[in-house]
Scaffold this motif. Structure first.
Motif, PDB file in Angstrom:
ATOM      1  N   PHE A  51      -3.461  -1.737  -5.335  1.00 41.27           N
ATOM      2  CA  PHE A  51      -4.533  -0.740  -5.496  1.00 41.27           C
ATOM      3  C   PHE A  51      -4.712  -0.265  -6.937  1.00 41.27           C
ATOM      4  O   PHE A  51      -5.515   0.602  -7.195  1.00 41.27           O
ATOM      5  CB  PHE A  51      -4.180   0.430  -4.551  1.00 41.27           C
ATOM      6  CG  PHE A  51      -5.087   1.622  -4.492  1.00 41.27           C
ATOM      7  CD1 PHE A  51      -6.462   1.486  -4.297  1.00 41.27           C
ATOM      8  CD2 PHE A  51      -4.561   2.914  -4.582  1.00 41.27           C
ATOM      9  CE1 PHE A  51      -7.271   2.611  -4.202  1.00 41.27           C
ATOM     10  CE2 PHE A  51      -5.365   4.043  -4.480  1.00 41.27           C
ATOM     11  CZ  PHE A  51      -6.723   3.887  -4.286  1.00 41.27           C
ATOM     12  N   ARG A  68     -10.989   2.219  -2.328  1.00 38.02           N
ATOM     13  CA  ARG A  68     -10.239   2.332  -1.075  1.00 38.02           C
ATOM     14  C   ARG A  68     -10.022   0.958  -0.443  1.00 38.02           C
ATOM     15  O   ARG A  68     -10.912   0.114  -0.447  1.00 38.02           O
ATOM     16  CB  ARG A  68     -10.976   3.266  -0.086  1.00 38.02           C
ATOM     17  CG  ARG A  68     -11.137   4.694  -0.550  1.00 38.02           C
ATOM     18  CD  ARG A  68      -9.856   5.351  -1.011  1.00 38.02           C
ATOM     19  NE  ARG A  68      -8.759   5.343  -0.066  1.00 38.02           N
ATOM     20  CZ  ARG A  68      -8.545   6.306   0.836  1.00 38.02           C
ATOM     21  NH1 ARG A  68      -9.372   7.329   0.914  1.00 38.02           N
ATOM     22  NH2 ARG A  68      -7.507   6.252   1.640  1.00 38.02           N
ATOM     23  N   THR A 111      -2.888   8.369   0.511  1.00 40.90           N
ATOM     24  CA  THR A 111      -4.003   8.373  -0.445  1.00 40.90           C
ATOM     25  C   THR A 111      -4.991   9.497  -0.116  1.00 40.90           C
ATOM     26  O   THR A 111      -5.479  10.189  -1.015  1.00 40.90           O
ATOM     27  CB  THR A 111      -4.695   6.993  -0.463  1.00 40.90           C
ATOM     28  OG1 THR A 111      -3.681   5.998  -0.678  1.00 40.90           O
ATOM     29  CG2 THR A 111      -5.711   6.889  -1.579  1.00 40.90           C
ATOM     30  N   SER A 153       0.850  -1.194   0.000  1.00 45.18           N
ATOM     31  CA  SER A 153       0.000   0.000   0.000  1.00 45.18           C
ATOM     32  C   SER A 153       0.881   1.238   0.000  1.00 45.18           C
ATOM     33  O   SER A 153       2.080   1.154   0.257  1.00 45.18           O
ATOM     34  CB  SER A 153      -0.850   0.043   1.264  1.00 45.18           C
ATOM     35  OG  SER A 153      -1.863  -0.898   1.236  1.00 45.18           O
ATOM     36  N   ALA A 154       0.246   2.377  -0.213  1.00 47.17           N
ATOM     37  CA  ALA A 154       0.930   3.659  -0.039  1.00 47.17           C
ATOM     38  C   ALA A 154       1.159   3.894   1.448  1.00 47.17           C
ATOM     39  O   ALA A 154       0.532   3.249   2.287  1.00 47.17           O
ATOM     40  CB  ALA A 154       0.062   4.772  -0.606  1.00 47.17           C
ATOM     41  N   GLU A 176       1.332   4.193  -4.239  1.00 46.50           N
ATOM     42  CA  GLU A 176       1.811   2.807  -4.189  1.00 46.50           C
ATOM     43  C   GLU A 176       3.072   2.610  -5.037  1.00 46.50           C
ATOM     44  O   GLU A 176       3.873   1.722  -4.769  1.00 46.50           O
ATOM     45  CB  GLU A 176       0.704   1.862  -4.659  1.00 46.50           C
ATOM     46  CG  GLU A 176      -0.242   1.360  -3.560  1.00 46.50           C
ATOM     47  CD  GLU A 176      -1.236   2.382  -3.030  1.00 46.50           C
ATOM     48  OE1 GLU A 176      -1.309   3.491  -3.604  1.00 46.50           O
ATOM     49  OE2 GLU A 176      -1.928   2.082  -2.045  1.00 46.50           O
ATOM     50  N   GLY A 221      -7.991  -1.129  -1.664  1.00 48.67           N
ATOM     51  CA  GLY A 221      -7.874  -2.042  -2.800  1.00 48.67           C
ATOM     52  C   GLY A 221      -6.603  -2.875  -2.869  1.00 48.67           C
ATOM     53  O   GLY A 221      -6.549  -3.846  -3.641  1.00 48.67           O
ATOM     54  N   SER A 222      -5.596  -2.544  -2.068  1.00 46.52           N
ATOM     55  CA  SER A 222      -4.372  -3.357  -2.117  1.00 46.52           C
ATOM     56  C   SER A 222      -4.614  -4.785  -1.635  1.00 46.52           C
ATOM     57  O   SER A 222      -3.948  -5.715  -2.088  1.00 46.52           O
ATOM     58  CB  SER A 222      -3.266  -2.720  -1.270  1.00 46.52           C
ATOM     59  OG  SER A 222      -2.957  -1.454  -1.775  1.00 46.52           O
ATOM     60  N   ASP A 223      -5.573  -4.952  -0.727  1.00 47.11           N
ATOM     61  CA  ASP A 223      -5.928  -6.316  -0.297  1.00 47.11           C
ATOM     62  C   ASP A 223      -6.378  -7.127  -1.507  1.00 47.11           C
ATOM     63  O   ASP A 223      -6.033  -8.297  -1.658  1.00 47.11           O
ATOM     64  CB  ASP A 223      -7.087  -6.294   0.716  1.00 47.11           C
ATOM     65  CG  ASP A 223      -6.710  -5.669   2.042  1.00 47.11           C
ATOM     66  OD1 ASP A 223      -5.513  -5.578   2.342  1.00 47.11           O
ATOM     67  OD2 ASP A 223      -7.631  -5.265   2.788  1.00 47.11           O
TER      68      ASP A 223
HETATM   69  N1  ASP Z   1      -3.739   3.239  -0.433  1.00 46.07           N
HETATM   70  C1  ASP Z   1      -5.081   2.798  -0.756  1.00 46.07           C
HETATM   71  C2  ASP Z   1      -6.060   3.323   0.267  1.00 46.07           C
HETATM   72  O1  ASP Z   1      -5.667   4.014   1.187  1.00 46.07           O
HETATM   73  C3  ASP Z   1      -5.192   1.327  -0.939  1.00 46.07           C
HETATM   74  C4  ASP Z   1      -4.881   0.479   0.264  1.00 46.07           C
HETATM   75  O2  ASP Z   1      -4.252   0.958   1.213  1.00 46.07           O
HETATM   76  O3  ASP Z   1      -5.264  -0.695   0.271  1.00 46.07           O
HETATM   77  O4  ASP Z   1      -7.236   3.097   0.152  1.00 46.07           O
END
Ligand code: ASP
Ligand code: ADP
Ligand code: MG
Length: 401
Positions: free
Chosen positions: A135, A149, A46, A40-41, A73, A151-153
């Protein structure tokens, strides 16, 4: 083993923490695993980037928003690759496009259509640790998209599925899935094993420890999923099939979602097809509807209440404009919260819902809307009682025991 690990925003929060992640990845690599690491970032990044896109006095073009958001990211993925290389490992960072993630063109909430794993596989064969920016993906036209939001999962689980990985580990800032958000209830207990279905309901109802769409995908492809902390060596929570869990609690957890808004359409002309038109228009605008309540019609008029994500209120206002002549009043209320109790045991026990209503009544909390599924009861209440309701329900179902 082929392992996909995902590290969230807090875990990637600054360079010191990225070094900590690099150390953990190195541990796994030294055990001879093939590794894909999705990141993730940095936490807060974000939100900061979204803030910038709102600086120009108009609803920004979502294509451009995605160009901005995907940068968070990209930064962390490259920094992690640099840290791993500094430790003597072969590592390479990939953007969503380089990782072969193809999505539809619904910017800011794109859906993954396919993943071309050829490049990742060739890098793994060359013994690289592959670090993927979470993401994000790319659409048919080559435009960068983001997955919504959290979305990295989803990036991690989708890559694990496409690679048929042996394990997908989600590293975050809590050491697993708890009976409720441990930040709200300090007596929340860690759950050792939870079924995909319960986790899906908890996540859909606001437990953001895992993104609901990632759980859905893990279930569909039967991907072994574990959530654990990147800051400790504690064993995490395993998410698996219901059949593989011996003892089931009646209620497994309480979820809270404070990011919903209630839309109240008062005195809607009661004619066949009106609901289809209203919700058709909202679907066209890609707005996610959750609860819907329609009251019994009177004098040719009816009331329609439903909930949507707060972030979609402006789009919903635009979409509903064309119904102004057929509706008395349209109100948007963001001062609400959705509290849900979840548990597969509800299928076979009665009185579970009534206990929830009684618990909120005892606290003098009014319930505005209710919806249920086989394994869930959700209630909309005033946002100022959100945490109080969670704690009271947690006690009422003895989840602290
Ligand atoms: N950086 C993105 C968010 O804050 C994606 C993530 O963290 O999964 O939503
Ligand atoms: P990441 O940045 O690693 O993806 P998130 O902030 O998205 O992390 O998710 C982790 C957070 O989810 C925790 O810090 C916790 O406050 C929250 N959370 C909500 N419900 C639960 C729950 N039932 N169990 C564990 N954590 C939960
Ligand atoms: Mg998250």
């Amino acid at each position: 083993m082929l392992i996909v690990q995902k590290y969230g925003g807090t875990s990637m929060g600054d360079c010191e923490r990225i070094q900590n992640v690099a150390n953990r990845v190195a541990q796994a690599k030294k055990q001879n695993h093939s590794l894909v690491v999705v990141v993730s970032a940095m936490s807060g990044k974000t939100d900061e980037l979204i803030g910038y896109t709102k600086s120009f006095g108009t609803l920004p073009n979502t294509r451009e928003v995605d160009m901005v958001l995907s940068s968070g990211e990209r930064i962390t993925s490259a920094l992690l690759a640099i840290a791993l290389e500094a430790m003597g490992f072969k590592a390479i960072s990939l953007s969503g496009r380089m990782a072969g993630i193809l999505t539809d063109s619904v910017h800011t909430k794109a859906r993954i259509q396919s993943i071309d794993t050829q490049y990742i596989k060739s890098l793994l064969e060359q013994d690289y640790i592959v670090v993927v920016a979470g993401f994000q993906g790319v659409d048919q036209k080559g435009a960068v998209t983001t997955l919504g939001r959290g979305g990295s999962d989803l990036s991690a689980v989708a890559i694990a599925g496409a690679l048929q990985a042996d394990l997908c580990e989600i590293y975050t800032d809590v050491d697993g899935v708890y009976t409720t958000d441990p930040r709200i209830e300090k007596n929340a207990k860690k759950i050792q094993k939870i079924s995909y279905d319960e986790m899906l309901e908890l996540a859909s109802m606001g437990a953001k420890v895992l993104l609901n769409r990632s759980v859905e995908l893990a279930k569909k492809w039967n991907i072994p999923l574990v959530t654990r902390s990147s800051f400790s060596l504690e064993e995490g929570t395993i998410i698996l099939n219901e059949e593989d869990i011996m003892e089931q609690a009646i209620v497994s957890g309480i979820a809270l979602d404070k990011n919903q808004a209630r839309v109240s359409m008062v005195d809607v002309v009661d004619r066949p097809g009106i609901a289809a038109e209203i919700f058709g228009e909202l679907a066209q605008a890609n707005i996610n509807i959750d609860m819907i309540v329609q009251t019994i019609g009177r004098d040719g008029k009816t009331d329609l209440d439903f909930t949507i994500p707060q972030s979609e209120v402006e789009e919903a206002k635009m979409a509903l404009k064309r119904f102004e002549n057929e509706v008395g009043l349209i109100e948007f209320d963001c001062e609400i919260a959705k509290v849900s109790i979840v548990g597969v045991g509800m299928k076979s026990h009665s009185g579970v819902a009534s206990r929830a209503f009684k618990t909120l009544a005892n606290e003098n909390i009014n319930i505005m809307m209710i919806s249920t599924s086989e394994i869930k009861v959700s209630m909309i209440i005033d946002i100022k009682y959100a945490e109080l309701a969670v704690r009271a329900l947690h006690r009422a179902y003895e989840l602290d025991k």
